[in-house]
Design a protein around this motif. Sequence first.
Motif, short mmCIF file in Angstrom:
data_model
loop_
_atom_site.label_atom_id
_atom_site.label_comp_id
_atom_site.label_asym_id
_atom_site.label_seq_id
_atom_site.Cartn_x
_atom_site.Cartn_y
_atom_site.Cartn_z
N UNK A 39 -7.89 2.17 -9.30
CA UNK A 39 -7.59 2.10 -10.73
C UNK A 39 -6.40 1.16 -10.93
N UNK A 40 -6.13 0.72 -12.16
CA UNK A 40 -4.97 -0.14 -12.42
C UNK A 40 -3.68 0.49 -11.89
N UNK A 41 -2.78 -0.36 -11.43
CA UNK A 41 -1.55 0.09 -10.79
C UNK A 41 -0.32 -0.26 -11.62
N UNK A 42 0.64 0.65 -11.65
CA UNK A 42 1.90 0.39 -12.32
C UNK A 42 2.79 -0.45 -11.40
N UNK A 43 3.70 -1.17 -12.00
CA UNK A 43 4.61 -2.03 -11.25
C UNK A 43 5.36 -1.25 -10.18
N UNK A 44 5.87 -0.07 -10.54
CA UNK A 44 6.66 0.72 -9.59
C UNK A 44 5.81 1.14 -8.38
N UNK A 45 4.54 1.48 -8.62
CA UNK A 45 3.67 1.88 -7.52
C UNK A 45 3.38 0.71 -6.60
N UNK A 46 3.11 -0.46 -7.17
CA UNK A 46 2.85 -1.64 -6.35
C UNK A 46 4.07 -2.00 -5.51
N UNK A 47 5.24 -1.96 -6.13
CA UNK A 47 6.47 -2.30 -5.41
C UNK A 47 6.69 -1.34 -4.25
N UNK A 48 6.51 -0.05 -4.49
CA UNK A 48 6.71 0.94 -3.44
C UNK A 48 5.69 0.77 -2.30
N UNK A 49 4.42 0.62 -2.66
CA UNK A 49 3.38 0.50 -1.63
C UNK A 49 3.51 -0.77 -0.80
N UNK A 50 4.04 -1.82 -1.42
CA UNK A 50 4.20 -3.09 -0.70
C UNK A 50 5.57 -3.22 -0.06
N UNK A 51 6.47 -2.26 -0.30
CA UNK A 51 7.80 -2.31 0.28
C UNK A 51 8.65 -3.44 -0.27
N UNK A 52 8.49 -3.74 -1.57
CA UNK A 52 9.23 -4.83 -2.20
C UNK A 52 10.05 -4.29 -3.36
N UNK A 53 11.02 -5.08 -3.79
CA UNK A 53 11.81 -4.69 -4.95
C UNK A 53 11.00 -4.89 -6.22
N UNK A 54 11.41 -4.23 -7.29
CA UNK A 54 10.73 -4.38 -8.58
C UNK A 54 10.76 -5.83 -9.08
N UNK A 55 11.94 -6.50 -9.05
CA UNK A 55 11.98 -7.89 -9.54
C UNK A 55 11.07 -8.83 -8.74
#
Length: 266
Positions: A39-55
């Motif tokens: 399903x569509x992903x929120x920015x915070x979830x993508x950042x966490x799953x990819x191990x990257x910062x939000x910016x």
Amino acid sequence: MTTTTSTTAGPAEEGPKSSNMRSLSRALEVFAELQRAERPQRLSDLARNCGMSLPTTLRILRVLQDFGMVSQTDKSYRIGPAVLPAARSFLENDPLVVAARPILQQVASQTGLTASLYSRLGFERILVARVDGEAPLRYDLPLGKRLPLTLGAAGKILLASASDDELQQVVTAAVASGQEDADLTAEVLRGRLPEPGTDYAYSADERATGVLSVAMAIQNRTGRPTESISLTSPVEAASEATLKAGVPELRRAAGRLSELLEGSVY
């Protein structure tokens, strides 16, 4: 007097290239995470799953949006329409996929089972071609779906000759992506694989409940197969004996596809 500027300039010249490649790698990682998502992903979830910062994640998403690879709805992100031309080009022009279709059609017709072709991508596998059998499957499995190597006959057969180190890498990746429970170990995964000397893998109720499958690897010149072909059926329409009775046909089909890999197709 001889100067040595060429030796000191190398790393400096390579710096921007290295940085660009890292940025590309991160962008592809975010793109792959969106592909796995149901399903569509929120920015915070993508950042966490990819191990990257939000910016950093947001900058990557904006670039991908500019190219149509990602779309945004409210505060969620999903795969964008630009992937469709690429997928169409692959399905219409990849030599193995094109050659596999009539072979899959023949196997499905002869066995009455659903015949599928998978290709390995890193620590996952992707469905690239399929011909439905007489009994419809209980679940929707669209072309391009990313699936684990750790579950299902078509994934396990691609790990049959894997080393312990590779199995550990596969386990780590499957757990990190949420495709496996955290208690999975390389030893447990090894126990799921075919016995030595067996050229096919069998699975029942592994990736999907009520589904039986048997698969065989398609050999290539490297000796490490990256494609597999499988026969699948819902449990009410077949049995383990039925699936394994289709192994000879599966073996012939895998052999024909292997010849294509060895010959003029690639």
